[in-house]
Write an enzyme that holds these catalytic residues in place. Structure first.
Site, mmCIF file in Angstrom:
data_model
loop_
_atom_site.group_PDB
_atom_site.id
_atom_site.type_symbol
_atom_site.label_atom_id
_atom_site.label_comp_id
_atom_site.label_asym_id
_atom_site.label_seq_id
_atom_site.Cartn_x
_atom_site.Cartn_y
_atom_site.Cartn_z
ATOM 1 N N CYS A 136 50.170 133.395 80.789
ATOM 2 C CA CYS A 136 51.367 133.573 80.360
ATOM 3 C C CYS A 136 51.821 135.012 80.289
ATOM 4 O O CYS A 136 51.514 135.780 79.232
ATOM 5 C CB CYS A 136 51.604 132.995 79.017
ATOM 6 S SG CYS A 136 53.504 133.085 78.607
ATOM 7 N N CYS A 139 54.280 135.876 77.593
ATOM 8 C CA CYS A 139 53.752 136.021 76.129
ATOM 9 C C CYS A 139 52.961 137.146 75.926
ATOM 10 O O CYS A 139 52.775 137.762 74.986
ATOM 11 C CB CYS A 139 52.834 134.527 76.105
ATOM 12 S SG CYS A 139 53.634 133.133 76.720
ATOM 13 N N ASP A 140 51.950 137.649 77.016
ATOM 14 C CA ASP A 140 51.007 138.389 76.820
ATOM 15 C C ASP A 140 51.099 139.779 77.426
ATOM 16 O O ASP A 140 50.199 140.762 77.214
ATOM 17 C CB ASP A 140 49.669 137.705 76.982
ATOM 18 C CG ASP A 140 49.248 136.731 76.111
ATOM 19 O OD1 ASP A 140 49.870 136.523 75.047
ATOM 20 O OD2 ASP A 140 48.589 135.880 76.699
#
Ligand code: FAD
Ligand code: NAP
Length: 315
Positions: A136, A139-140
């Protein structure tokens, strides 16, 4: 012991399919309960710009999903933060067990559990998951400011992730096993024009390498699929973007599935192999897998459930 809740229609999943089913079932006065699962809002919460949702030339995925949630809520769909861990479809009313301890009984069930990211299945990928290996970018990606990154895959997700990661990374290498992308042309053009992205064709990830203490990625070993030649690429982040598999674990032994776990529905409807159980969205769609098609199927599932309940005299 947890409590028991009965509903005419239990909707499992809170992606575009689930929330749309929530809107339609609520407007049919079926007072549905929608259980959100581990990822409230579904897959679109893991992306940034969505450019193909009709009515929005550009909208952030998480914002769109909050709007869908608010829409369902405004129609009086009851939205519950719980995860269904067990589903008994052997008799009506159907019974679902929630992770919270609540038991849900329902005259009809709409399954909208969507899909989850696929992994390559390498031991080193597993070892560094959460420590440099991710599925992701939204997200990261932020963790890799000024660093080199690799992305594995050649579909829309991989190309979008690679483009998004150029906001942070100094360089992004896109590793693909062929020399042709399956992403939309508009995305491919953006990728090819981006000076920070270097595609590496005909290669597969062999191993993620890194440090033990602290656990962290230092690079990847990739293999040329034709010559077998191994190359090492230094990087701090590895993003696996090789597609998604249907989240059909709850029903894999009770409903007919096909094409690697997609829930089978009767052509032109959302009826599954068990009367009263309907399936919508990526869980049942191995072809289109889009937000708009999932929403469309969510609508169909609510209408199918309404018709089924009327036939049973349950409305
Ligand atoms: P999902 O969105 O997968 O939602 C599934 C829901 O089920 C989740 O809320 C989850 O919590 C819930 N759930 C799962 N198991 C349980 C359980 N046991 N109990 C309770 N709930 C459960 N499509 C587009 O049209 N445009 C785009 O730009 C686009 N970009 C994308 C970018 C990325 C990175 C990804 C991964 C996908 C993208 N897609 C895009 C595809 C789109 O996100 C999906 O087609 C769509 O989200 C599918 O909707 P869905 O409702 O079927 O399921
Ligand atoms: P996808 O279209 O299935 O593409 C998966 C990619 O990963 C393919 O290029 C595939 O290679 C590669 N791959 C698969 N298994 C592999 C393995 N074991 N090793 C190496 N490479 C592997 O998946 P996706 O990109 O996640 O897209 C899923 C769905 O969501 C699609 O319908 C897509 O249109 C949709 N989506 C849409 C948008 C958008 O509209 N902007 C954005 C994201 C996703 P091959 O090509 O060689 O098979």
């Amino acid at each position: 012991m947890g409590d028991t809740r009965h509903t005419k229609v239990l909707i499992i999943g809170s992606g575009p399919a689930g929330y749309t089913a929530g809107v339609y079932a609520s407007r049919a006065m079926l007072a549905p309960i929608l259980v959100q699962g581990i990822e409230p809002g579904g897959q679109l919460t893991t992306t940034t710009e969505v450019e193909n949702w009709p009515g929005d030339a550009q909208v952030q995925g998480p914002d769109l999903m909050i709007r869908m949630q608010e829409h369902a809520k405004a129609m009086e769909c009851e939205i519950i933060g719980d995860i269904i861990t067990d589903l008994d479809l052997s008799k009506r009313p159907f019974t679902a067990k929630g992770d919270s301890g609540t038991t849900y009984t329902a005259d009809a069930v709409i399954l909208a559990t969507g899909a989850r990211a696929k992994w390559l299945g390498l031991p080193s990928e597993e070892k560094f998951k959460g420590f440099g290996v991710s599925a992701c970018a939204t997200c990261d990606g932020f963790f890799y400011r000024g660093q080199e990154i690799v992305v594995v895959g050649g579909g829309n997700t991989a190309v979008e992730e690679a483009l998004f990661l150029t906001n942070f990374a100094s360089k992004v290498t896109l590793i693909h096993r062929r020399d042709e992308l399956r992403s939309e042309k508009i995305l491919e053009n953006r990728l090819m024009k981006n000076p920070k992205i270097e595609p590496l064709w005909f290669h597969q990830l062999e191993e993620v390498v890194g440090t033990e203490s602290p656990l962290g990625v230092e690079g990847v070993r990739v293999k040329h699929v034709k010559t077998g030649k191994i190359t090492e690429i230094p990087c701090k982040g590895v993003f696996i973007a090789i597609g998604h598999a249907p989240a059909s674990e709850l029903v894999k032994d009770t409903l007919e599935t096909h094409m690697g776990g997609y829930v089978k529905v009767n052509p032109g409807s959302t009826e599954t192999s068990v009367p009263g159980v309907f399936a919508a969205g990526d869980l049942t769609d191995h072809i289109y897998r889009q937000a708009v098609t999932s929403a469309g199927m969510g609508c169909m599932a609510a209408l199918d459930a309404e018709r089924f309940l009327a036939e049973q005299g349950d409305t």
